[in-house]
Design a protein around this motif. Structure first.
Motif, PDB file in Angstrom:
ATOM      1  N   ARG A 169       0.849  -1.195   0.000  1.00  0.00           N
ATOM      2  CA  ARG A 169       0.000   0.000   0.000  1.00  0.00           C
ATOM      3  C   ARG A 169       0.892   1.254   0.000  1.00  0.00           C
ATOM      4  NH1 ARG A 169      -4.530  -1.228   3.666  1.00  0.00           N
ATOM      5  NH2 ARG A 169      -5.522  -2.007   1.762  1.00  0.00           N
ATOM      6  N   ARG A 170       1.930   1.213   0.824  1.00  0.00           N
ATOM      7  CA  ARG A 170       2.822   2.385   0.865  1.00  0.00           C
ATOM      8  C   ARG A 170       3.592   2.516  -0.446  1.00  0.00           C
ATOM      9  NH1 ARG A 170       4.084   1.010   6.238  1.00  0.00           N
ATOM     10  NH2 ARG A 170       6.303   0.743   5.903  1.00  0.00           N
ATOM     11  N   ALA A 171       4.016   1.397  -0.989  1.00  0.00           N
ATOM     12  CA  ALA A 171       4.774   1.449  -2.248  1.00  0.00           C
ATOM     13  C   ALA A 171       3.926   2.026  -3.377  1.00  0.00           C
ATOM     14  CB  ALA A 171       5.268   0.048  -2.613  1.00  0.00           C
ATOM     15  N   LEU A 172       2.669   1.651  -3.400  1.00  0.00           N
ATOM     16  CA  LEU A 172       1.784   2.171  -4.451  1.00  0.00           C
ATOM     17  C   LEU A 172       1.630   3.677  -4.300  1.00  0.00           C
ATOM     18  CD1 LEU A 172      -0.940  -0.628  -4.522  1.00  0.00           C
ATOM     19  CD2 LEU A 172       0.702  -0.109  -6.339  1.00  0.00           C
ATOM     20  N   ALA A 173       1.492   4.131  -3.060  1.00  0.00           N
ATOM     21  CA  ALA A 173       1.352   5.570  -2.842  1.00  0.00           C
ATOM     22  C   ALA A 173       2.626   6.293  -3.284  1.00  0.00           C
ATOM     23  CB  ALA A 173       1.054   5.844  -1.369  1.00  0.00           C
ATOM     24  N   LEU A 174       3.772   5.724  -2.944  1.00  0.00           N
ATOM     25  CA  LEU A 174       5.040   6.338  -3.360  1.00  0.00           C
ATOM     26  C   LEU A 174       5.168   6.355  -4.880  1.00  0.00           C
ATOM     27  CD1 LEU A 174       7.392   4.683  -0.703  1.00  0.00           C
ATOM     28  CD2 LEU A 174       6.795   7.119  -0.854  1.00  0.00           C
ATOM     29  N   ALA A 175       4.746   5.256  -5.507  1.00  0.00           N
ATOM     30  CA  ALA A 175       4.855   5.176  -6.971  1.00  0.00           C
ATOM     31  C   ALA A 175       3.946   6.200  -7.638  1.00  0.00           C
ATOM     32  CB  ALA A 175       4.507   3.759  -7.442  1.00  0.00           C
ATOM     33  N   ARG A 176       2.816   6.417  -7.030  1.00  0.00           N
ATOM     34  CA  ARG A 176       1.904   7.423  -7.581  1.00  0.00           C
ATOM     35  C   ARG A 176       2.502   8.819  -7.399  1.00  0.00           C
ATOM     36  NH1 ARG A 176      -2.320   4.671  -4.820  1.00  0.00           N
ATOM     37  NH2 ARG A 176      -2.780   2.973  -6.263  1.00  0.00           N
ATOM     38  N   ALA A 177       3.056   9.053  -6.222  1.00  0.00           N
ATOM     39  CA  ALA A 177       3.641  10.364  -5.956  1.00  0.00           C
ATOM     40  C   ALA A 177       4.805  10.618  -6.909  1.00  0.00           C
ATOM     41  CB  ALA A 177       4.115  10.437  -4.509  1.00  0.00           C
ATOM     42  N   ASP A 178       5.481   9.569  -7.271  1.00  0.00           N
ATOM     43  CA  ASP A 178       6.645   9.677  -8.148  1.00  0.00           C
ATOM     44  C   ASP A 178       6.244   9.807  -9.619  1.00  0.00           C
ATOM     45  OD1 ASP A 178       9.701   9.211  -8.339  1.00  0.00           O
ATOM     46  OD2 ASP A 178       8.859   7.818  -9.821  1.00  0.00           O
ATOM     47  N   GLY A 179       4.986   9.494  -9.926  1.00  0.00           N
ATOM     48  CA  GLY A 179       4.561   9.527 -11.322  1.00  0.00           C
ATOM     49  C   GLY A 179       4.770   8.213 -12.039  1.00  0.00           C
ATOM     50  N   LEU A 180       5.370   7.252 -11.306  1.00  0.00           N
ATOM     51  CA  LEU A 180       5.541   5.930 -11.904  1.00  0.00           C
ATOM     52  C   LEU A 180       4.171   5.315 -12.204  1.00  0.00           C
ATOM     53  CD1 LEU A 180       7.080   3.331 -12.544  1.00  0.00           C
ATOM     54  CD2 LEU A 180       7.367   2.946 -10.096  1.00  0.00           C
ATOM     55  N   LEU A 181       3.241   5.557 -11.300  1.00  0.00           N
ATOM     56  CA  LEU A 181       1.857   5.157 -11.557  1.00  0.00           C
ATOM     57  C   LEU A 181       1.033   6.416 -11.751  1.00  0.00           C
ATOM     58  CD1 LEU A 181       1.268   2.363  -8.898  1.00  0.00           C
ATOM     59  CD2 LEU A 181       1.768   2.090 -11.334  1.00  0.00           C
TER      60      LEU A 181
END
Lengths: 948, 66, 169, 504
Positions: D235-247
């Motif tokens: 869950r945290r990784a997904l949030a980080l990936a979204r914040a990064d623009g990866l997702l």
């Protein structure tokens, strides 16, 4: 007739132009693409064992009995879930498969009671059949393993039981409830061996179940079984007949044992319902043998006299002499007849024939007057014929459905199930209705738009929809140019483009926000196929006919008439409204909608009937009531209608009836009207006679005698008796001969005969040389009238306005379990679901009046007052109250007014200004009516039992 | 039939055919011929002769064609 | 694990609406139907400790599915309970890898020494079986509320239960 | 120079043996002694008998200590920690340990090494190079790389991933889905969990590449509820990936949590569950590739399949295919579990034998008693006697030996095991987890357990074993899915190889 076996193909048969050819057990088999191997085999006579598969629902693949071997493929795939493919070589009977099937059956039986001999499904059980088919001889697991808990049978439903100890968890019931009925009231709870069919509720009665019977029908064992079968045993005979409830006209197998009707099973080959049913048609037939049935003719001189049972001949003679006396005394026009939309085509044809040929006037009308007469008028004006354009099946190809003033899940449930199936497939729905009906939002159904208009503003709404189409360039111009009368279109387009028809302008009238209306109009106009379905919420208004024409205009302008998936489709109220209208039940026209002033038509009938016929239109029902009070109308023959309860402004109707000198009522029961009658002729239920009904899709279906008439005569024979007593003997040995006469005299029925009906199952008129197998879709290449005609549809507000004294608007409708004025359903256990009419009132209006849920309230209009219990509900909008009209004691029509449609005098049932107040007691009218009821129904029995 | 009822029925027809403009009276007349009994039409004429104050002008005009 | 609040219709409705909105957000029109059902049931159970019968019609109404649909799903998944469990839940792994490391002995000890059989509650502890927690080299494993335990044996269980009793009293 | 990095795993297995307490003790001791350290929480190296395994950076690379108790921390510092000093718990260079040195860590290259929630770490260790390559070369090239790699579904069925992806890529439709099956329910397996907890961005990257390859802009991870730590990390990784623009709008991933149903690891059942229904198996056809989630064309792949993808894209399909043997290409993260001395995650090329894994690498039983049986592939996998330990671990060889590779979990039993009880448990597990749809599984599993109980009670053992054998044939051939269909494997392998246990 012995019980014929109905083939179950196991999986739905597919329709496709593409076919595939495969080999099954050495035989070449060709089937439409998409057909499962199971159905491919069965349709070529190869039976593969199966339990969870039935052709009413999609393949599921759970029982694992229908396994097959396919050359070149690994394993033993299930034939139900494997589509037939070109070149496949399939083996259905191998040693390996036999062992697997036996192994599966061994498991089934290890979890099933061994009480076949005493089981109610003995001989009618697929589990039993399959145990035999696979040659199961032994259950090596013994009987001491874990089993489905033997919980108490659920007997809460009045018509069927649920015995979970016999359940094989094939999910057929669950799937039928979802796929066929669309209610999703059943599920499996738990998992593994604990998997159990469940309503997810305490029991069936308290659940979401609507008792349509699809689950009972689908059950391969005795788990879900009719109580009547448990009581009487397995049926031994079957007759295919047609339901006598709503205008869907479902086909049923009436299954009997001796002279006893044991159950009604929806008939899979019936084209209107394709094997589905509702709680009324399937279960609520007990009224036919209810002790209230009157089985002996009766007469009396005055309504204050008790009834006297007499012989048929005496009753006929008395009625005939009274009619002749009245005509002699008051003139030929002083008598008339009312045909019944509940009776067969043949019977209505005879009654109108009796009026026209024997009474010598055109004073014949039909209860369609008070429901769909505006449909007849409006569609005739625009399209050229007084009927809906589609078959029911067509809805499966509609992409947008515009539903106006109809509540199909309650009033036309079997059609509603078709519609819901299409909606679940992705079609969009627009509901125009003052009330939030179930189709606005119910499990797995969500309307795209609910146009919650104020009652009485239909025409403003349809004009605004049309305005959007015209002003936003959404007219299908090629269609209009080719198919429609251009001058009428242009006049209409100019008219409708006027800014006063803009949604923004009409929002104040209809209460529908302009944005929502524009979106709905665009959705309808831009669909590949858009279909309009409507009901009495369209017709029962002061502008009912205008609204019908408005819908026809909209459909033509958007090119939505003349092919599958589109059209303008009335959902007819009664089983034979369409047929009764077709048969010339209206005072201005002969069968096939030909005006009485048309010399050529009159000549046809004069030739046939050997008498001169009147060329002027006769009286409509409300006019009869008026003219009775004016002293011009004195005698009335009413076949199967209860105008004292069903027609508006009851006190006015009773005044009319009371002013007549001879009222002849022919009915199953001593109904409300019979309280004011002088002659009572016992009627026969649909189970007791032969004939035909025509449903809302113009489908003529056979009604076949299942049991002998309780009173000795079928309704058509009663009319013959009356005609003979009036000196005009009609010679028919069988209703088929009446149909032959109808066919001879009616071009749109020219190809119809009982032989042809037997051959085709049913026929949609027109059926003649041009369309020898009938016409599912009308106006395909051209409109019946040639070019489609646009009609100007100015909005005229009803004169029935709310004000200080009557600040609320009352509108009425039906509920699923009950039917019309309750004559039939109120005499069945259907009352378990609805044993009184309730007044739905918005919480805001209730609070203002200090009304709590369940309080008794007085419902008062300028016409009268009645009392009933209130139900607080947000289904209705503030300012609107709603009730059903099923129970005589509520007497809602005491409150409705005599306002009516300008063109047809169809009553404005749907708009009555009322006030609602808390009350402790019944209204004055209710008290008086109750007090007089027994008095007016006294019977003095003179004949010994068994005579007559 | 009661005069007020008759008048209301006739006026309802007139109101709903008003959109036809000049063609309205003829359409009203046709409707009355098509659907009303001779007695009702006769009584309408009597009503007009008696003053017909409550009737729409188009009804009165239509009645001339009956 | 904290005490769970009484069921509250408005709170439940808000949880349901939030999950439905999240599903719509992600799946668009594909979210029509029961897509949000599992997240909703999880959210309700997280909030109220169970999915009580009163919640079923609310969930059905929110998702526009039948009550039967909801009941069918609710009863399928072992995680969901319709009545609250005890303050603590111990899910003891009974799968093969833990069997190979002695979980049956631990289960027997729980039954004999602590009167706790799977599905039963005693002293604010509910014991349940679970089949694999992914701690298969360090079994017998268990999940105490959300805490993964390893290398359980009789004495570890005794200490655990004693600890719970002490912290509870 | 920045403060030295100290690595303590936060993987669930490490936590279960006290990694948090060790981390806290280290932080406290460092502070007390005024030593500045950077405490990095990582995944696990997979040497679970050494957990909590503490590592520090040295000039030679990372050296480790383990298993560390909080009580050991003071002595560690006394010995010079975090500078690598000699200590009884010292393991030396982690990479040099035989367990690590013998592996081919492709999918798990970063697990236990990096901070799983640091995109900086992830990028620094080769992360996102595969996705970049995929973006540079386009969907067709990606499909070709996956096909060339010979990657087969790591969930158990072993279907070629490239073929599945190509089917979805070619299926028409405005929306497609990538569904990651993280419902790792087989006993003896934990590779998915370890990967998600140790390197979640690898899964995200793998799914993004799959999305790019087939034209899907939405992915879903169905993660079992029994893994709360993995849920939290992802869950945290997904949030980080979204914040990064990866997702983001181009490709996003929803995390859905299961609810206690083993059957939802079956792909169609998983799809049903995602759609909010009872996790009942769907009949095939149609295949999920044509008609999957919400009826859309859908790739359903296991965590290990998807996390193999970034490596393949970074190094090329050919490089991946160079590992392995026969039709089993690449590496397989093997999980050694149960009664084994050295248990954990061991990623190696296909072809290694069971004996090498269990005896050489695993060190035999943990109890020290003779090894009697190993079960390979979870509860639906066969039991192998000692005599079959030379079977190589690949899809075909395992099948030929009457078993299956499954998710490559190996559970070791010593000689105290009652194989009749294990066979009965196989039926009982099937009964517990059966979705209840098809008859052989729904009723057969219970009848099987009951019949084996009769055998154990001495009731007509021969006849009842014949009944069980017949039942197993019915369940194998007639069940709708692998749960009922494969239950015969543990049952019949137990009867076949350990017949002596079946009797009173």
């Amino acid at each position: 007739m012995p019980l014929p076996k109905v083939i179950d193909y196991g999986t739905p048969l597919r329709e496709s132009a593409d076919t595939v050819t495969l080999t099954i057990d050495g035989r070449a088999v060709r089937v439409p693409k998409g057909t499962a191997i199971l159905a491919a085999a069965r349709s070529h006579g190869i039976e593969i064992p199966k339990l969870c598969a039935t052709d009413m629902v999609e393949a599921f693949g759970s029982c694992r009995l229908c396994l097959v071997e396919i050359e070149g493929r690994r394993g033993t795939p299930a034939s139900c879930t494997t589509p037939a493919e070109d070149g496949m070589v399939v083996h259905t009977q191998t040693a390996r498969l036999a062992a697997l099937r036996r192994g599966v059956m061994e498991l089934y039986i290890s979890d099933h009671p061994l009480d076949c001999l005493t089981c109610s499904a003995n001989g009618d059980c697929e589990l039993q059949d399959m145990a035999g088919a696979v040659g199961l001889r032994e259950v090596r697991y013994g009987q001491d393993g874990r089993k489905h808990r033997t919980e108490a049978k659920d007997e809460s439903n009045p018509y069927f039981t649920f015995d979970s100890s016999k359940c094989i968890v094939c999910s057929r019931c669950v799937r039928a409830c979802a796929e066929v009925q669309g209610t999703f009231a059943l599920t499996i709870t738990g998992r593994g061996l604990e998997s159990k069919v469940s309503t997810g509720s305490f029991d069936f009665l308290s659940s979401e179940c609507v008792s349509c019977g699809a689950c009972v029908q689908a059950c391969p064992t005795a788990t879900l079984n009719e109580k009547s079968v448990i009581e009487h045993g397995t049926p031994t005979g079957a007759t295919i007949t047609t339901c006598a409830y709503c205008g869907v006209g479902c086909s049923f197998r009436a299954e009997t044992q001796g002279g006893q009707l044991v159950r009604m099973v929806p008939y899979k080959r019936g084209q209107a319902n394709e094997g589905h049913s509702c709680v009324k048609g399937r279960f609520a037939y007990g009224y036919a043998t209810h002790p209230d049935r009157i089985t002996r003719p009766m007469i009396r001189a005055r309504i204050s006299d008790p009834w006297r049972e007499v012989s048929w001949d005496e009753a006929f003679a008395h009625a005939a002499s009274e009619f002749r006396r009245i005509q002699a005394q008051y003139g030929r026009e002083a008598v008339g007849g009312i045909t019944s939309s509940r009776c067969t085509n043949e019977e209505t044809f005879l009654v109108q024939k009796l009026v026209r040929a024997v009474f010598g006037n055109n004073n014949v009308d039909n209860c369609a007057r008070v429901c769909h007469s505006p449909t007849g008028y409006g569609l005739k004006q625009t399209f050229g014929t007084s009927a809906g354009t589609q078959d029911f099946k067509s809805v499966a190809q509609a992409d947008v459905i515009l539903l106006i003033g109809a509540n199909p899940t309650d009033a036309h449930p079997v059609f509603a199930s078709r519609m819901k199936r299409r909606l679940r497939e992705g079609a969009r729905l627009i509901v125009a209705d003052p009330r939030r009906i179930d189709l606005v939002r119910s499990p797995h159904i969500q309307a795209a738009h609910h146009l919650a208009l104020k009652p009485g503003t239909n025409v403003a709404l349809i004009n605004a929809l049309a305005h959007v189409v015209v002003s936003e360039g959404l007219v299908r111009e090629d269609y209009v140019r080719e198919r429609c009368d251009l001058a009428s279109f242009e006049a209409w387009a100019r008219f409708i483009a006027d800014p006063r028809h803009a949604p923004e302008a009409s929002a104040d009238i209809t209460g529908v926000p302009a944005g929502e209306l524009r979106a709905a109009a665009r959705l309808y106009a831009t669909a590949r196929n858009a279909a309009i379905y409507y009901g009495l919420g369209v017709t029962e208004h002061s502008q009912g006919s205008t609204m019908v024409m408005g819908m026809a205009n909209l459909a033509m302008a958007t090119g939505n008439v003349g092919r599958v998936g589109v059209g303008v489709n009335p959902l007819r109220g009664q089983n034979n409204v369409q047929g009764a209208c077709d048969m010339g039940s209206f005072p201005h026209e002969f069968s096939g909608y030909r005006h009485v002033s048309d010399d050529a038509t009159r000549e046809v009938f004069e030739q046939l009937w050997g008498v001169a016929l009147a060329r002027e239109p006769g009286l409509r029902i409300p006019n009869m009531v008026d003219e009775a009070q004016s002293g011009h109308f004195k005698g009335l023959y009413i076949q199967g209608e209860d105008i004292a309860q069903s027609d508006p402004d009851t006190q006015n109707v009773i005044a009319g009836l009371s002013a007549m000198e001879c009222v002849v009522v022919q009915d199953l029961f001593l109904n409300e009207t019979a309280k004011y009658a002088h002659v009572f002729l016992p009627g026969a239920s649909f189970l007791e006679k032969d004939g035909t009904f025509t449903n809302a899709e113009r489908r003529i279906s056979r009604v076949r005698k299942v049991i002998a008439p309780l009173a000795g005569l079928a309704d058509w024979e009663v009319t013959l008796g009356l005609a003979a007593a009036l000196g005009y003997p009609m010679q028919y040995a069988h209703p088929s001969e009446i149909m032959d006469e109808i066919a001879r005299a009616t071009p749109s029925f020219a190809g119809v005969s009982y032989a042809r009906l037997d051959e085709l199952g049913s026929i949609q008129w027109p059926c003649n040389a041009a369309a020898p197998t009938g016409t599912p879709i009308m106006h395909v290449e051209r409109f019946v009238r040639g070019k489609g005609r646009f009609m100007l549809t100015g909005y005229v507000p009803t004169e029935e306005r709310t004000g200080e004294r009557f600040p609320l608007l009352l509108t009425t409708g039906r509920i699923l379990s009950q039917y019309n004025v309750g004559t039939q359903t109120a005499r069945t256990p259907n009352t378990r679901w609805h044993d009184e009419d309730l007044l739905e009132i918005h919480p805001f209006d209730a609070e203002q009046r200090g009304i709590n849920d369940g309080d008794r309230v007085l419902l008062r209009s300028r016409a009268g007052a009645t009392s009933l219990r209130a139900q607080i509900s947000e289904r209705v909008q503030p300012g609107v109250v709603y009730t059903t009209f099923h129970h005589a004691r509520s007497g809602v029509n005491v409150v409705t007014t005599d306002y009516s449609d300008w063109a047809t005098n169809c009553p404005e049932y749907k708009v009555t200004a009322v006030q609602v107040t808390r009350t402790a007691a019944p209204s004055d009218w209710q008290r008086e009516n109750a007090a007089r009821a027994d008095f007016l129904r006294r019977i003095e029995r003179e004949l010994p039992e068994g005579a007559g | 039939m009661k005069p007020d009822k008759l008048a209301r029925m006739a006026n309802d027809i007139a109101h709903n055919l008003a959109a036809l403009g000049d063609a309205a009276p003829a359409a009203i007349a046709e409707h009355l011929r098509h659907f009303w009994t001779p007695r009702m039409r006769k009584e309408l004429l009597q009503l007009i002769q008696a003053g017909g104050a409550s009737l729409e002008p188009t009804v009165v005009e239509a009645a001339r064609a009956l | 694990m904290a005490d769970t609040p009484e069921f509250d219709v408005r709170v439940a409705d808000a949880l349901i609406a939030a999950e439905i909105a999240a599903a719509r957000d992600f799946y668009g029109e594909d979210a029509n139907g029961a897509t949000a059902l599992l997240p909703i049931l999880h959210a309700l159970q997280a909030r109220f400790g169970c999915v009580p019968a009163e919640a079923v019609p609310l969930v059905a109404e929110g998702l526009n599915v039948s009550r039967a649909d909801v009941r069918g799903v609710l009863s399928f998944y072992h995680d969901f309970r319709e009545a609250p469990a005890a303050r603590h839940v111990l899910k003891l792994c009974r799968a093969e890898a833990c069997q190979a490391r002695g979980c049956e002995r631990v289960a027997a000890h729980l039954a004999s020494a602590h009167g706790l059989r799977p599905g039963q509650t005693r002293d604010e502890l509910t014991l349940e079986n679970v089949y694999c927690l992914g701690n298969c080299t360090l079994g017998p494993a268990a999940l105490l509320d959300e805490r993964l335990l390893a290398n359980l044996d009789e004495s570890a269980v005794d200490a655990l239960i004693l600890g719970l009793k002490e912290s509870g009293s | 120079m920045s403060a030295p990095r100290v690595y303590v795993p936060a993987d669930a297995a490490a936590l279960s043996v006290g990694a948090d307490a060790v981390a806290a003790a280290i932080a406290a001791a460092a502070q007390a002694r005024g030593i500045e350290i950077q405490l990095v929480r990582t995944g696990t190296r997979g040497m679970l008998w050494l957990e909590p395994l503490v590592e520090v950076d040295t000039a030679d690379g990372r050296v480790g200590y383990g298993p560390v108790n909080p009580a050991d921390v003071a002595s560690l510092f006394d010995a010079g920690f975090p500078d690598a000093g000699a200590h009884p718990l010292g393991l030396g260079r982690i990479d040099a340990l035989p367990w690590m040195a013998r592996q081919q860590r492709l999918s798990f290259e970063r697990v236990g090494v990096i901070d799983p929630l640091s995109l900086v770490d992830y990028r620094a260790h080769g992360g996102l190079a595969g996705l970049q390559h995929a973006r540079d070369t386009g969907a067709d090239a990606v499909l070709q790389q996956i096909i060339d790699s010979g990657l087969r579904g790591r969930g158990g069925a072993g279907f070629p991933a490239g073929i599945k992806w190509r089917t979805v890529a070619q299926a028409p439709g405005p929306r497609k889905y990538i569904v990651c099956n993280a419902d790792e329910g087989d006993s003896g397996t934990f590779a998915d969990r370890m990967l998600i907890e140790g390197d979640p961005f690898a899964l995200i990257e793998g799914m993004a590449i799959a999305g790019l390859a087939v034209g899907a802009d939405r992915g879903v991870v169905y993660l079992r509820s029994e893994y709360p730590q993995a849920i939290a990390v992802l869950r945290r990784a997904l949030a980080l990936a979204r914040a990064d623009g990866l997702l983001g709008a181009h490709f996003d991933i929803d995390l859905r949590v299961g609810a206690g149903a083993y059957i939802c690891g079956e792909e169609t059942s998983l799809l049903e569950s995602l759609e909010g229904r009872r996790g009942q198996v769907r009949a095939k056809p149609p295949l999920p590739a044509h008609h999957g989630l919400f009826g859309r064309p859908t790739v359903v792949n296991n965590v290990l399949t998807l996390t193999a993808v970034p490596w393949i894209l970074r190094h090329g399909g050919k490089a991946y295919a160079d590992f392995g043997c026969g039709r089993s290409r690449g590496s397989m993260p093997v999980q050694l579990a149960g009664n084994v001395r050295h248990g954990g995650l061991f990623e190696c090329a296909f072809g290694i034998t069971l004996r090498e894994l269990v005896v050489d690498i695993g060190g035999g039983t943990a109890s020290g008693r003779p090894l009697r049986a190993v079960q390979v592939g979870g509860p639906l996998g066969a039991y192998f006697p000692e005599s079959l330990l030379d079977t190589p671990l690949d899809y075909e060889a395992m099948a030929a030996a009457g078993g299956l590779l499954g998710h490559a979990g190996i559970v070791v039993f010593d000689d105290s095991v009652d194989m009749a009880a294990q066979a009965r448990f196989a039926f009982e597990f099937c009964a517990l987890e059966s979705c209840g749809k098809c008859t052989p599984c729904r009723i057969g599993s219970t009848r099987g357990a009951e019949t084996l109980a009769k055998v154990s009670r001495g009731i007509a053992p021969e006849a009842n074993l014949k009944v069980v054998e017949d039942l197993c044939t019915v369940m194998t051939d007639a069940s709708l899915c692998a749960l009922g269909g494969l239950t015969a494997l543990p049952v019949m392998s137990a009867i076949r190889h350990f017949r002596e246990d079946f009797g009173p």
